[in-house]
Design a protein around this motif. Structure first.
Motif, short mmCIF file in Angstrom:
data_model
loop_
_atom_site.label_atom_id
_atom_site.label_comp_id
_atom_site.label_asym_id
_atom_site.label_seq_id
_atom_site.Cartn_x
_atom_site.Cartn_y
_atom_site.Cartn_z
N UNK A 1 0.85 -1.19 0.00
CA UNK A 1 0.00 0.00 0.00
C UNK A 1 0.88 1.24 0.00
N UNK A 2 0.52 2.20 -0.86
CA UNK A 2 1.26 3.46 -0.96
C UNK A 2 0.31 4.59 -0.62
N UNK A 3 0.76 5.48 0.29
CA UNK A 3 -0.02 6.66 0.62
C UNK A 3 0.87 7.89 0.60
N UNK A 4 0.26 9.03 0.27
CA UNK A 4 0.97 10.30 0.26
C UNK A 4 0.70 11.04 1.58
N UNK A 5 1.79 11.60 2.15
CA UNK A 5 1.67 12.41 3.36
C UNK A 5 2.42 13.71 3.15
N UNK A 6 1.74 14.82 3.44
CA UNK A 6 2.37 16.13 3.30
C UNK A 6 3.50 16.27 4.31
N UNK A 7 4.55 16.96 3.89
CA UNK A 7 5.66 17.26 4.79
C UNK A 7 5.24 18.41 5.70
N UNK A 8 5.32 18.19 7.01
CA UNK A 8 4.73 19.14 7.96
C UNK A 8 5.75 20.10 8.57
N UNK A 9 7.00 20.01 8.15
CA UNK A 9 7.99 20.97 8.62
C UNK A 9 8.56 21.71 7.42
N UNK A 10 9.31 22.75 7.67
CA UNK A 10 9.85 23.55 6.58
C UNK A 10 11.06 22.87 5.94
N UNK A 11 11.42 23.24 4.71
CA UNK A 11 12.62 22.71 4.07
C UNK A 11 13.87 23.17 4.83
N UNK A 12 14.98 22.49 4.52
CA UNK A 12 16.26 22.89 5.10
C UNK A 12 16.64 22.13 6.36
N UNK A 13 15.80 21.21 6.82
CA UNK A 13 16.11 20.38 7.99
C UNK A 13 16.80 19.09 7.51
N UNK A 14 17.54 18.40 8.39
CA UNK A 14 18.20 17.15 7.98
C UNK A 14 17.26 15.94 7.98
N UNK A 15 15.97 16.18 8.04
CA UNK A 15 14.98 15.10 8.09
C UNK A 15 13.73 15.54 7.34
#
Length: 402
Positions: free
Chosen positions: A200-214
Motif C-alpha cells: 500500500x502506498x499513501x501520500x503524506x504532506x511534509x509538515x515541517x519547513x525545508x532545510x532540515x536534515x529530516x
C-alpha cells in the motif's frame, strides 16, 4: 501532432464520454486489475472503493477529449497527475498497458457504437496524450532526489495530540535529504500490513519547513469504528512503526506549493490534519518573507485533537506576531478559557470576513472535502477570484468547486 480527422472524431465523442465516462473508467479498472493484479501494489485501494479514482480518470479523459487540439489548456491537471505518478513510480512502460485496457473498456461499454474508426482515433489520441504525460513525468524524475523508493529510518516518533503522531525520517544511506517546496508530499510504501495481500502506498504532506536534515510527516489515526479504507496505512504507522524501523519513501512531489516569488498577502485555511502542508508553508513564509502579510486559520474539533498548536505559538514568538485564529466545532469546557481558541463552530463566510485583514489575498486551503467545499463557496461568495484559491485534493475539481 494529431491529424485533423482524428481530432474531429475524438471531439465528436465528447458527449458520449460525458454520459458514460465513469462506466468506462470503472470497466477499465476491472480489466486492468484482472489482467495485471501486480498493479494493485501501486493504486490507492481506498480511492478505488470510494469511486474517486474512477471519477478522476473519467474527468481527465473528458478534459483531454475536449482539448485534444490544445492540451496546454489542461496543463495544471497534467502537472498534478504527473506529480502523483512520479511519487508512485509510474514508468513509461505502464502507459501501453493502460491504453490497451482503456480502449477495451470503451468497446465494452459502448458496444456497437464503438466503431473501428472511433477506436482507431482514440488509440492515436491516447498515444498523443500519453506522450505528454511521459515527457512531463520524465522531467520530474530528473529533478527528483532519487527514483522509486529508498529506505528512511524513523529517528523519532512523537505523539502530537489524541490522534496525530509525527514521524521524523532520515535517509538510511546517510545522504542529505532532497530539497522540497513547502506544501509538497512524500509517498510511504508499506508491506506486510496485517490482513493485506498487496503493498500500500499513501501520500503524506511534509509538515515541517525545508532545510532540515529530516523529513517530518504528521499522521492522523483513523478511528477503527469508522471503517474507513483510507486508514489502513495511517493506522499501521501508528500501531506498528516505531523509532529505529525503516520506511520506504519516495522523493518529494506535488504542485500545491506557496508562491515565494510573490509579495501578495497569504491566507492559510486548514481543517484538522489538513494543516500539515500549510504549516510547512507558514514556517517558510515567516523565515523567508517575514514582512509578507500571512494569516493562519485552523478549524478542528477541540483541543484534544489540536496537534502542533504549541509549534505555531513558538513561531509567533520567534518570528513576530501574525494573525492566528482557531475555530473548534465541538469545544470542551476548558477550551473556552484557552489561548488557542477564537470561535465555536466552523470556518464560515461571516468569520472569514471578520478575521481576514484583506480579502485580496492568495488563499491556500487543505482539509476534509466538506470543509474545503464550504470554504471555497464562502470565498467565491465574498468575491475572491478563483485563480487566487489554491487547494490540495485528490479527485475531480468539481467536487470542491461545485
Amino acid at each position: 501532432m494529431l491529424d485533423k480527422q482524428t481530432i474531429e472524431i475524438v471531439k465528436a465523442t465528447v458527449p458520449v464520454l460525458e454520459s458514460h465516462g465513469t462506466a468506462i473508467t470503472t470497466r477499465f479498472y476491472q480489466l486492468l486489475f484482472q489482467r495485471h493484479p501486480e498493479l494493485l501494489n501501486i493504486f490507492n485501494h481506498a480511492n478505488q472503493k470510494q469511486g474517486r479514482q474512477q471519477t478522476a480518470l473519467a474527468n481527465t479523459v473528458y478534459a483531454a477529449a475536449v482539448h485534444i487540439d490544445r492540451l496546454e489548456a489542461i496543463l495544471p491537471a497534467v502537472m498534478q497527475i504527473a506529480h502523483k505518478h512520479r511519487s508512485l513510480g509510474i514508468q513509461p512502460e505502464h502507459y501501453p498497458i493502460v491504453g490497451e485496457n482503456l480502449l477495451q473498456a470503451i468497446q465494452d461499454v459502448l458496444g456497437e457504437a464503438a466503431t473501428a474508426e472511433i477506436i482507431n482515433a482514440w488509440g492515436k489520441a491516447y498515444e498523443y496524450i500519453a506522450a505528454a504525460f511521459i515527457q512531463t513525468e520524465q522531467r520530474l524524475y530528473q529533478a527528483a532526489g532519487w527514483v522509486d523508493f529508498k529506505n528512511f529510518i524513523v529517528k523519532r516518533k512523537v505523539k502530537e495530540s489524541e490522534d496525530v503522531c509525527s514521524f521524523y525520517l532520515e535517509p538510511e544511506d546517510g545522504q542529505p535529504v532532497a530539497p522540497f517546496a513547502p506544501g509538497q508530499y512524500i509517498s510511504i510504501k508499506c508491506t506486510g500490513i496485517p490482513g493485506e495481500t498487496h503493498e500500500h502506498i499513501r501520500q503524506y504532506s511534509l509538515s515541517d519547513e525545508p532545510g532540515k536534515p529530516f523529513y517530518r510527516i504528521s499522521v492522523k489515526r483513523i478511528d477503527a469504528l469508522q471503517d474507513k479504507p483510507e486508514g489502513k496505512v495511517s493506522n499501521y504507522l501508528h500501531q506498528h512503526i516505531n523509532e529505529g524501523e525503516l520506511l520506504a519513501v519516495s522523493a518529494p512531489a506535488g504542485d500545491f506549493t506557496v508562491d515565494l516569488e510573490s509579495d501578495e498577502p497569504v491566507v492559510l485555511i486548514a481543517g484538522g490534519i489538513g494543516q500539515t502542508p500549510l504549516l510547512s508553508m507558514l514556517k517558510t513564509l515567516r523565515r523567508q518573507q517575514p514582512n509578507r502579510p500571512v494569516t493562519f486559520l485552523h478549524g478542528l474539533q477541540n483541543s484534544r485533537f489540536h496537534a502542533l498548536a504549541d509549534e505555531v505559538k513558538a513561531l509567533r514568538s520567534a518570528s513576530g506576531p501574525f494573525p492566528y485564529f482557531v475555530a473548534y466545532s465541538n469545544p470542551l469546557a476548558e477550551d473556552r478559557l484557552g489561548e488557542h481558541f477564537d470561535k465555536a463552530g466552523f470556518v464560515d463566510l461571516e468569520w472569514l470576513q471578520a478575521v481576514v485583514p484583506d480579502k485580496n489575498a492568495d488563499y491556500y486551503i487543505c482539509g476534509p472535502q466538506p470543509m474545503m467545499q464550504a470554504v471555497y463557496r464562502a470565498l467565491r461568495t465574498w468575491g475572491v477570484a478563483p485563480e487566487r484559491i489554491h487547494y490540495e485534493f485528490f479527485g475531480p475539481k468539481g467536487m470542491i468547486e461545485s
